[in-house]
Motif scaffolding. Structure first.
Motif, PDB file in Angstrom:
ATOM      1  N   GLY A  75       0.812  -1.218   0.000  1.00 60.63           N
ATOM      2  CA  GLY A  75       0.000   0.000   0.000  1.00 60.63           C
ATOM      3  C   GLY A  75       0.844   1.267   0.000  1.00 60.63           C
ATOM      4  O   GLY A  75       0.539   2.217  -0.725  1.00 60.63           O
ATOM      5  N   VAL A  76       1.903   1.274   0.788  1.00 63.31           N
ATOM      6  CA  VAL A  76       2.792   2.437   0.838  1.00 63.31           C
ATOM      7  C   VAL A  76       3.460   2.653  -0.518  1.00 63.31           C
ATOM      8  O   VAL A  76       3.499   3.771  -1.045  1.00 63.31           O
ATOM      9  CB  VAL A  76       3.849   2.276   1.959  1.00 63.31           C
ATOM     10  N   GLY A  77       3.988   1.577  -1.104  1.00 64.87           N
ATOM     11  CA  GLY A  77       4.653   1.689  -2.397  1.00 64.87           C
ATOM     12  C   GLY A  77       3.713   2.140  -3.500  1.00 64.87           C
ATOM     13  O   GLY A  77       4.064   3.007  -4.312  1.00 64.87           O
ATOM     14  N   ALA A  78       2.517   1.587  -3.529  1.00 67.16           N
ATOM     15  CA  ALA A  78       1.531   1.987  -4.535  1.00 67.16           C
ATOM     16  C   ALA A  78       1.106   3.440  -4.336  1.00 67.16           C
ATOM     17  O   ALA A  78       0.972   4.193  -5.302  1.00 67.16           O
ATOM     18  CB  ALA A  78       0.322   1.054  -4.487  1.00 67.16           C
ATOM     19  N   SER A  79       0.933   3.839  -3.098  1.00 71.65           N
ATOM     20  CA  SER A  79       0.557   5.231  -2.810  1.00 71.65           C
ATOM     21  C   SER A  79       1.651   6.199  -3.237  1.00 71.65           C
ATOM     22  O   SER A  79       1.372   7.242  -3.843  1.00 71.65           O
ATOM     23  CB  SER A  79       0.265   5.410  -1.318  1.00 71.65           C
ATOM     24  N   LEU A  80       2.883   5.854  -2.936  1.00 70.84           N
ATOM     25  CA  LEU A  80       3.998   6.697  -3.372  1.00 70.84           C
ATOM     26  C   LEU A  80       4.079   6.752  -4.888  1.00 70.84           C
ATOM     27  O   LEU A  80       4.342   7.812  -5.472  1.00 70.84           O
ATOM     28  CB  LEU A  80       5.323   6.184  -2.791  1.00 70.84           C
ATOM     29  N   GLY A  81       3.847   5.622  -5.532  1.00 66.39           N
ATOM     30  CA  GLY A  81       3.838   5.585  -6.989  1.00 66.39           C
ATOM     31  C   GLY A  81       2.775   6.502  -7.569  1.00 66.39           C
ATOM     32  O   GLY A  81       3.030   7.227  -8.538  1.00 66.39           O
ATOM     33  N   MET A  82       1.587   6.488  -6.962  1.00 69.82           N
ATOM     34  CA  MET A  82       0.519   7.372  -7.432  1.00 69.82           C
ATOM     35  C   MET A  82       0.918   8.835  -7.285  1.00 69.82           C
ATOM     36  O   MET A  82       0.684   9.649  -8.175  1.00 69.82           O
ATOM     37  CB  MET A  82      -0.774   7.115  -6.653  1.00 69.82           C
ATOM     38  N   LEU A  83       1.528   9.166  -6.152  1.00 70.75           N
ATOM     39  CA  LEU A  83       1.933  10.550  -5.911  1.00 70.75           C
ATOM     40  C   LEU A  83       3.070  10.979  -6.832  1.00 70.75           C
ATOM     41  O   LEU A  83       3.025  12.056  -7.419  1.00 70.75           O
ATOM     42  CB  LEU A  83       2.359  10.725  -4.452  1.00 70.75           C
ATOM     43  N   VAL A  84       4.068  10.143  -6.953  1.00 68.97           N
ATOM     44  CA  VAL A  84       5.249  10.495  -7.743  1.00 68.97           C
ATOM     45  C   VAL A  84       4.895  10.646  -9.209  1.00 68.97           C
ATOM     46  O   VAL A  84       5.242  11.644  -9.844  1.00 68.97           O
ATOM     47  CB  VAL A  84       6.367   9.439  -7.563  1.00 68.97           C
ATOM     48  N   TRP A  85       4.197   9.678  -9.772  1.00 67.68           N
ATOM     49  CA  TRP A  85       3.959   9.715 -11.203  1.00 67.68           C
ATOM     50  C   TRP A  85       2.732  10.538 -11.588  1.00 67.68           C
ATOM     51  O   TRP A  85       2.578  10.934 -12.715  1.00 67.68           O
ATOM     52  CB  TRP A  85       3.971   8.324 -11.795  1.00 67.68           C
ATOM     53  N   ARG A  86       1.888  10.867 -10.639  1.00 68.02           N
ATOM     54  CA  ARG A  86       0.814  11.819 -10.909  1.00 68.02           C
ATOM     55  C   ARG A  86       1.414  13.205 -11.055  1.00 68.02           C
ATOM     56  O   ARG A  86       1.077  13.952 -11.949  1.00 68.02           O
ATOM     57  CB  ARG A  86      -0.225  11.815  -9.802  1.00 68.02           C
TER      58      ARG A  86
END
Length: 92
Positions: A75-86
């Motif tokens: 969940g943390v990795g996916a959330s960071l991915g959403m933030l970074v690549w958004r």
């Protein structure tokens, strides 16, 4: 090692969380929008499978807390991915 055994047990959970966070974060970029649900399903399946298989290894045991740490890491990795690549997509 008695007084440090509790501390080491918690460090183990952070390692689990960190490992799966890195897998989810890098996978988030690599899998693309259509593949992300499969990435998350695959990572969770991998987490369950590895914890279950540990029950068959002498000296190891399955751990629900390890599975929870793995899941939180996903969940943390996916959330960071959403933030970074958004954010990256707004710049373009």
């Amino acid at each position: 090692m008695g007084q440090y055994s509790g501390l080491l047990q918690h460090v183990d959970k952070l390692v689990h969380l960190g490992f799966f966070a890195v897998l989810a974060l890098t996978g988030w970029r690599a899998f693309g929008r259509r593949g992300r649900p499969w990435l998350l399903l695959g990572l969770f399946s991998f987490a369950v499978l590895t914890e279950w298989l540990q029950g068959f290894v002498p000296g190891r045991s399955t751990s629900l807390l390890d599975l929870v740490a793995n899941s939180i890491g996903i969940g943390v990795g996916a959330s960071l991915g959403m933030l970074v690549w958004r954010e990256g997509s707004r710049v373009r």
